[in-house]
Write a protein that holds these residues in place. Structure first.
Motif, PDB file in Angstrom:
ATOM      1  N   ARG A 101      14.285   6.304  48.645  1.00 44.90           N
ATOM      2  CA  ARG A 101      15.226   4.982  47.675  1.00 44.90           C
ATOM      3  C   ARG A 101      14.473   4.354  46.829  1.00 44.90           C
ATOM      4  O   ARG A 101      14.921   4.276  45.712  1.00 44.90           O
ATOM      5  N   HIS A 130      15.372   3.593  42.721  1.00 50.45           N
ATOM      6  CA  HIS A 130      15.296   2.318  42.319  1.00 50.45           C
ATOM      7  C   HIS A 130      14.674   2.187  41.134  1.00 50.45           C
ATOM      8  O   HIS A 130      14.827   1.581  40.071  1.00 50.45           O
ATOM      9  N   LYS A 168      15.281   0.852  37.462  1.00 45.45           N
ATOM     10  CA  LYS A 168      14.786  -0.239  36.806  1.00 45.45           C
ATOM     11  C   LYS A 168      14.139  -0.017  35.704  1.00 45.45           C
ATOM     12  O   LYS A 168      14.267  -0.710  34.577  1.00 45.45           O
ATOM     13  N   ASP A 185      21.885   8.059  45.327  1.00 41.75           N
ATOM     14  CA  ASP A 185      21.626   6.968  44.938  1.00 41.75           C
ATOM     15  C   ASP A 185      22.161   6.686  43.191  1.00 41.75           C
ATOM     16  O   ASP A 185      22.396   5.834  42.990  1.00 41.75           O
TER      17      ASP A 185
END
Ligand code: UDX
Length: 449
Positions: A291, A295, A299, A335
């Motif tokens: 994960r 992320h 970002k 994701d």
């Protein structure tokens, strides 16, 4: 079985399966799985003392030793769903053996099973057949991609059996098979339960090392320490050792997750909650690592990947295999799908069908649950094709060919800034930064702070 046949010319090995398609493939020039050296080895003995057949009952009756090598996937429903191993296929095998055998046999558990499964197998055999069976446990420690060399030069062979005269005799018979090529000192014999449990513990310990180093990779990224330097510094302590300390986007494969969850479930069923929680954390860190990678991508890319093209380099759970089970790439891509990214995937051994099969099986990602799935993910036949027009490269599998790409050519075809997220720490980061790439890696100091 190919290795046993190749190393023991006097033993006849017959592999049987209920799937005619699988057996036909094993008898063809295109084996159903890719494994370096396997094709050559199979072809060297097939038709001599290695046979593939669907004549299950006849083969059972002719055999002295029967290896039960069926899958034991994690249960998806009912008691223990999501954790317990489903040993239904082992039980079905035991029932078929009991029905087909006209005499006693040695039945070997090759499948990875919960501790005390041999007890169930023994009871099924005893209640369904008048003949005397011996059940042995002989867990498989080969790793994919290195299966042939792992089997030809095993660190050890483990054989567990009942500690009775008949059990010990059966153990010796199986020892005799491996002794054709494995030094006797490397063949470990134990009681049944130690052998069954050792397999789960071996995988849990290996996975724990990966999760341990991965947990520290997050701390490295926060402090500008370098995870590879740490791995070298601690790994040169012989008590720790240098294997399985390679930080990654997360471990995958058909064993680690399944076996730890099974271990957790077994601990819980014996009322050992603290032990269960301890091992469960290994899995949670792995989920976190996958994960965290996705992320970090979002970002770094100005908090949005919506509509951006991302090149995915590699989908297999590790190099030198086409196996995609529990591959970290699938989780990261899920994701990114949620963020509405477009992805172009290149893996030298994984087909589009297989990738979508994995999405469906492990993540319930299908065209029904994710509209536009087929449009959002394209598959390419080269790394350069995948990178063309992409805003980022996400490297998921450590295929050797990714380390020797023409990075200037890649840079030229990408959108700028050209981001690289190296999930395996195998790319030449300094050289790529010189070309102009913005490089992020696992547990590595970042270029921009
Ligand atoms: C594993 C065990 O190694 C083997 O003994 C057992 O019989 C089956 O399960 P396998 O799943 O084929 O074998 O692969 P392995 O080489 O153990 O790798 C598992 C995962 O951990 C892969 O995704 C790999 O990339 C990852 N890994 C491994 C790391 O991320 N870092 C490491 O240092 C080592």
């Amino acid at each position: 079985m190919a290795v046993i046949a190749a190393k023991s010319p006097r033993i006849k090995v017959t592999v049987v399966d209920i799937s005619e398609k699988q057996i036909a493939a094993w008898n063809s020039s295109e084996l159903p799985i890719y494994e370096p050296g396997l094709q050559e080895m199979v072809e060297s003995v097939r038709g001599k003392n290695l046979f593939f057949s669907t004549a299950i009952d006849q083969t059972i009756d002719e055999a002295d030793i029967i290896f039960v090598s069926v899958n034991t996937p994690t249960k998806t429903s009912g008691i223990g769903a999501g954790r317990a191993a489903n040993i239904k296929n082992c039980e079905l095998c035991a029932r078929q053996i009991a029905n087909a055998a006209k005499g006693g046999k040695i039945v070997v558990e090759k499948s990875t099973v919960p501790v005390r499964t041999a007890d169930s197998i023994k009871r099924v055999l005893a209640s369904a057949s008048p003949h005397a069976f011996q059940v042995l446990s002989n867990p498989e420690f080969l790793a994919e991609g290195t299966a042939i060399s792992d089997l030809v030069n095993p660190s050890r062979v483990l054989i567990g059996g009942e500690q009775t005269p008949a059990g010990l005799a059966a153990i010796e018979t199986l020892v005799g098979v491996y002794a054709n090529w494995v030094p006797r000192a490397q063949i470990i014999t134990t009681n049944l339960w130690s052998s069954e449990l050792s397999k789960l513990v071996a995988n849990a310990m290996l996975a724990q090392r990966v999760s341990s180093i991965n947990s520290i990779s997050a701390l490295c990224e926060a402090t500008d320490a370098d995870i590879d330097e740490i791995a070298r510094a601690i790994g040169s302590d012989v008590r720790i050792g240098n294997k399985f300390l390679k930080a990654s986007v997360g471990y995958g494969g058909s064993c680690f997750q399944k076996d730890i969850l099974n271990l957790v479930y077994i601990c819980e069923s014996y009322g050992l909650k603290e032990v269960a929680d301890y091992w469960h954390q290994v899995v949670l860190i792995n989920d976190y690592q996958k994960r965290r990678f996705a992320h970090k991508m979002v970002k770094s890319m100005f908090n949005t990947v919506t509509g951006k093209k991302i090149a995915i380099f590699g989908f297999a759970f590790k190099k030198d295999t086409g196996d995609t089970r529990e591959a970290a790439a699938a989780f990261v891509m899920k994701d990114l799908l949620d963020e509405r990214a477009n992805m172009a995937v290149y893996d030298p051994k994984v087909t589009r069908e297989q990738m979508f099969e994995e999405f469906k099986y492990t993540l319930n990602v299908t065209p029904a649950t994710v509209p536009d799935l087929e449009k959002s993910i394209t598959t390419c036949s080269s790394a350069l094709e995948a990178a063309t027009g992409a805003h980022a490269i996400a490297l998921m599998t450590e295929w050797d060919e990714f380390t020797i790409l023409d990075f200037n050519a890649l840079y030229a075809v990408m959108a700028k800034p050209a981001f690289v997220f190296d999930g395996r720490n195998i790319l030449p980061h300094a050289a790529m930064r010189k070309i102009g790439f913005e490089v992020y890696a696992i547990g590595k100091p970042e270029q921009i702070r």
